[in-house]
Write a protein that holds these residues in place. Structure first.
Motif, PDB file in Angstrom:
ATOM      1  N   LEU A 133      13.015  84.929  19.178  1.00 26.89           N
ATOM      2  CA  LEU A 133      13.623  84.662  17.870  1.00 26.89           C
ATOM      3  C   LEU A 133      14.870  83.800  18.015  1.00 26.89           C
ATOM      4  N   ASP A 134      15.057  82.970  17.040  1.00 29.20           N
ATOM      5  CA  ASP A 134      16.278  82.177  16.988  1.00 29.20           C
ATOM      6  C   ASP A 134      16.945  82.505  15.645  1.00 29.20           C
ATOM      7  N   ILE A 135      17.984  83.352  15.693  1.00 28.64           N
ATOM      8  CA  ILE A 135      18.635  83.764  14.439  1.00 28.64           C
ATOM      9  C   ILE A 135      19.496  82.599  13.931  1.00 28.64           C
ATOM     10  N   VAL A 136      19.123  82.066  12.779  1.00 27.58           N
ATOM     11  CA  VAL A 136      19.854  80.907  12.257  1.00 27.58           C
ATOM     12  C   VAL A 136      20.816  81.283  11.139  1.00 27.58           C
ATOM     13  N   HIS A 137      20.681  82.507  10.637  1.00 29.59           N
ATOM     14  CA  HIS A 137      21.555  82.915   9.524  1.00 29.59           C
ATOM     15  C   HIS A 137      21.549  84.433   9.435  1.00 29.59           C
ATOM     16  N   ALA A 138      22.712  85.044   9.511  1.00 27.79           N
ATOM     17  CA  ALA A 138      22.802  86.509   9.418  1.00 27.79           C
ATOM     18  C   ALA A 138      24.246  86.875   9.091  1.00 27.79           C
ATOM     19  N   PRO A 139      24.601  86.896   7.810  1.00 25.53           N
ATOM     20  CA  PRO A 139      25.993  87.159   7.429  1.00 25.53           C
ATOM     21  C   PRO A 139      26.543  88.459   7.999  1.00 25.53           C
ATOM     22  N   VAL A 140      25.674  89.431   8.269  1.00 22.73           N
ATOM     23  CA  VAL A 140      26.161  90.715   8.767  1.00 22.73           C
ATOM     24  C   VAL A 140      26.719  90.593  10.194  1.00 22.73           C
ATOM     25  N   ILE A 141      26.251  89.596  10.954  1.00 18.39           N
ATOM     26  CA  ILE A 141      26.767  89.474  12.337  1.00 18.39           C
ATOM     27  C   ILE A 141      27.439  88.146  12.640  1.00 18.39           C
ATOM     28  N   MET A 142      27.203  87.117  11.819  1.00 13.90           N
ATOM     29  CA  MET A 142      27.859  85.841  12.154  1.00 13.90           C
ATOM     30  C   MET A 142      28.300  85.102  10.897  1.00 13.90           C
ATOM     31  N   ASP A 143      29.398  84.428  11.044  1.00 17.46           N
ATOM     32  CA  ASP A 143      29.992  83.744   9.903  1.00 17.46           C
ATOM     33  C   ASP A 143      29.137  82.537   9.505  1.00 17.46           C
ATOM     34  N   HIS A 144      28.772  82.489   8.251  1.00 18.32           N
ATOM     35  CA  HIS A 144      28.074  81.302   7.753  1.00 18.32           C
ATOM     36  C   HIS A 144      28.530  81.069   6.328  1.00 18.32           C
ATOM     37  N   LYS A 145      29.043  79.875   6.078  1.00 18.77           N
ATOM     38  CA  LYS A 145      29.507  79.579   4.722  1.00 18.77           C
ATOM     39  C   LYS A 145      28.346  79.056   3.884  1.00 18.77           C
ATOM     40  N   TYR A 146      28.209  79.610   2.686  1.00 20.26           N
ATOM     41  CA  TYR A 146      27.118  79.176   1.817  1.00 20.26           C
ATOM     42  C   TYR A 146      27.350  77.756   1.284  1.00 20.26           C
ATOM     43  N   TYR A 147      28.630  77.354   1.198  1.00 13.91           N
ATOM     44  CA  TYR A 147      28.949  76.053   0.597  1.00 13.91           C
ATOM     45  C   TYR A 147      29.547  75.103   1.632  1.00 13.91           C
ATOM     46  N   GLY A 148      28.942  75.043   2.821  1.00  7.44           N
ATOM     47  CA  GLY A 148      29.470  74.186   3.883  1.00  7.44           C
ATOM     48  C   GLY A 148      30.480  74.942   4.716  1.00  7.44           C
ATOM     49  N   GLN A 149      30.719  74.479   5.935  1.00  2.31           N
ATOM     50  CA  GLN A 149      31.563  75.238   6.861  1.00  2.31           C
ATOM     51  C   GLN A 149      33.014  75.366   6.411  1.00  2.31           C
ATOM     52  N   CYS A 150      33.471  74.477   5.542  1.00  4.19           N
ATOM     53  CA  CYS A 150      34.838  74.652   5.010  1.00  4.19           C
ATOM     54  C   CYS A 150      34.816  75.496   3.736  1.00  4.19           C
ATOM     55  N   GLY A 151      33.621  75.861   3.303  1.00  7.50           N
ATOM     56  CA  GLY A 151      33.511  76.741   2.144  1.00  7.50           C
ATOM     57  C   GLY A 151      33.535  76.032   0.813  1.00  7.50           C
ATOM     58  N   ASP A 152      33.769  74.711   0.811  1.00  7.63           N
ATOM     59  CA  ASP A 152      33.845  74.036  -0.493  1.00  7.63           C
ATOM     60  C   ASP A 152      33.167  72.657  -0.471  1.00  7.63           C
ATOM     61  N   GLU A 153      32.300  72.428   0.537  1.00  5.94           N
ATOM     62  CA  GLU A 153      31.690  71.096   0.643  1.00  5.94           C
ATOM     63  C   GLU A 153      30.471  70.911  -0.263  1.00  5.94           C
ATOM     64  N   GLY A 154      29.719  71.965  -0.436  1.00  9.67           N
ATOM     65  CA  GLY A 154      28.491  71.836  -1.219  1.00  9.67           C
ATOM     66  C   GLY A 154      28.697  72.244  -2.657  1.00  9.67           C
ATOM     67  N   ASP A 155      27.741  71.846  -3.510  1.00  2.00           N
ATOM     68  CA  ASP A 155      27.844  72.277  -4.909  1.00  2.00           C
ATOM     69  C   ASP A 155      26.813  73.352  -5.234  1.00  2.00           C
ATOM     70  N   HIS A 156      25.994  73.719  -4.232  1.00  2.52           N
ATOM     71  CA  HIS A 156      25.098  74.850  -4.461  1.00  2.52           C
ATOM     72  C   HIS A 156      24.939  75.645  -3.168  1.00  2.52           C
ATOM     73  N   LEU A 157      24.612  76.898  -3.335  1.00  3.05           N
ATOM     74  CA  LEU A 157      24.504  77.823  -2.201  1.00  3.05           C
ATOM     75  C   LEU A 157      23.361  77.388  -1.272  1.00  3.05           C
ATOM     76  N   GLU A 158      23.656  77.294   0.027  1.00  2.00           N
ATOM     77  CA  GLU A 158      22.616  76.840   0.963  1.00  2.00           C
ATOM     78  C   GLU A 158      22.460  77.759   2.149  1.00  2.00           C
ATOM     79  N   ILE A 159      21.198  78.037   2.477  1.00  2.00           N
ATOM     80  CA  ILE A 159      20.844  78.848   3.641  1.00  2.00           C
ATOM     81  C   ILE A 159      19.906  77.986   4.490  1.00  2.00           C
ATOM     82  N   PRO A 160      20.047  77.982   5.834  1.00  2.00           N
ATOM     83  CA  PRO A 160      19.180  77.128   6.646  1.00  2.00           C
ATOM     84  C   PRO A 160      17.706  77.513   6.546  1.00  2.00           C
ATOM     85  N   GLU A 161      16.841  76.554   6.799  1.00  2.00           N
ATOM     86  CA  GLU A 161      15.399  76.841   6.768  1.00  2.00           C
ATOM     87  C   GLU A 161      15.021  77.775   7.908  1.00  2.00           C
ATOM     88  N   ALA A 162      14.046  78.644   7.655  1.00  2.00           N
ATOM     89  CA  ALA A 162      13.602  79.600   8.684  1.00  2.00           C
ATOM     90  C   ALA A 162      12.126  79.907   8.466  1.00  2.00           C
TER      91      ALA A 162
END
Ligand code: SF4
Ligand code: SF4
Ligand code: SF4
Length: 315
Positions: free
Chosen positions: A35-64
């Motif tokens: 397995l390659d865990i690409v997104h798991a808020p419970v164990i690793m930091d991932h910003k829904y709106y880009g890594q600075c938290g304000d780059e995107g205009d909609h919530l994004e989760i990586p493809e899996a």
């Protein structure tokens, strides 16, 4: 490169994530080799709106390929996250009774959600006189939904928490491109207690009364707890908790409380239990709070606020 896997948690207590950890040694092999865990808020930091938290205009989760979601849907943010998971994950798994049937958060479905919100933030037992939070707080929905009420779910794995061995089986089966081997019947089906076919009392016994059993004899010598008159929800609860030859609670000589939810994903444990009690000659009117039988399966419209006329009664 392993199979891309995304985890999300909605109205969840993180017990289901602990169940994933409880897979134990097999989890190490899954994580290091498959397995390659690409997104798991419970164990690793991932910003829904880009890594600075304000780059995107909609919530994004990586493809899996595999998406695992725990918890039910209680607010508008949960809907947004769940819909994004559905969009980005090829196979979406609802993990745990909150995700499959509403679980504990859906107990709120028995009341008006605005009243619950006020009760949580403004009651004498919490913070009487304070104002309701209105900034950065997602709007509460009218009720808590199971995941399959909002998006298409490919696989449901109930339990509060789910059985770690079954989580491992589901992941392994997906990796091997086969159907997972999971229990399909009720808790009773894996229960070795002695059944005589007829209950010994006609009213439900309270939990303060002692279960009758001989500690020196095997569990197969103990009489079925429902036949003893206890509210054992084994007949109306999905199997899956048995680890050492008996359902977990029965092994501890405690009646099943129904934590794996209904045998059929959209079933109603309260109505089914009324039938099970009647079959054992127990008067269902002796159950003090019948709605509490929906404590793990209040989604799918099962648990609703009481109508005023019914307030005096207990259903
Ligand atoms: S199913 Fe149980 S363990 Fe899992 S999130 Fe819900 S309450 Fe927690
Ligand atoms: S009702 Fe309870 S004790 Fe009786 S067989 Fe079912 S799970 Fe076992
Ligand atoms: S016996 Fe019932 S309440 Fe206990 S773990 Fe199993 S399903 Fe849950």
């Amino acid at each position: 490169m392993g199979v891309r896997t995304a985890l999300e948690w909605l109205s969840s207590c993180s017990g289901c994530e602990i169940a994933i950890l409880n897979i134990g040694e097999d989890l190490v092999a899954l994580l290091t080799e498959h397995l390659d865990i690409v997104h798991a808020p419970v164990i690793m930091d991932h910003k829904y709106y880009g890594q600075c938290g304000d780059e995107g205009d909609h919530l994004e989760i990586p493809e899996a390929v595999i998406g695992i979601v725990t918890g039910g849907v209680s607010n508008e943010e949960h809907i947004e996250v769940l819909e994004e998971m559905r969009k980005k994950c090829k196979i979406l798994i609802a993990l745990g009774s909150c995700a499959t049937q509403g679980g504990i958060p859906a107990l709120m479905n028995g009341q008006n959600s605005a009243q619950s919100f006020a009760e949580i933030y403004q009651s004498p037992s919490t913070d009487e006189g304070s104002s309701l939070p209105d900034q950065g707080v997602p709007k509460l929905l009218d009720r808590t939904y199971a995941l399959d009420e909002r998006v298409k779910i490919d696989l449901m794995l109930p339990g509060c928490p789910p059985n770690p061995a079954h989580i491992a089986e589901v992941i392994t089966a997906l990796l091997e491109n086969r159907d997972p081997e999971l229990p399909t019947k009720s808790v009773c089906d894996s229960c070795p207690t002695k059944r005589e076919g007829k209950g010994s009392v006609n009213t439900v016994k309270r939990y303060v009364e002692n279960v009758e059993f001989d500690p020196n004899k095997p569990i197969s010598e103990m009489r079925c707890l429902l036949e003893q008159g206890f509210m054992c929800m084994g007949p109306v609860t999905a199997a899956g908790c048995a680890k050492r030859g008996a359902p977990s609670c029965i092994e501890a000589r405690v009646p099943c409380r129904g934590c794996f939810g209904s045998v059929l994903p959209k079933g109603n444990q309260m109505l089914d239990m009324m039938n099970a009690l009647a079959s054992n000659g127990i008067d269902f009117k002796s159950v003090v709070d019948r709605r509490s039988l929906l404590r793990f399966s209040g989604a799918h419209g099962n648990l609703r606020p009481k109508k005023k006329a019914a307030m005096k009664e207990d259903v």
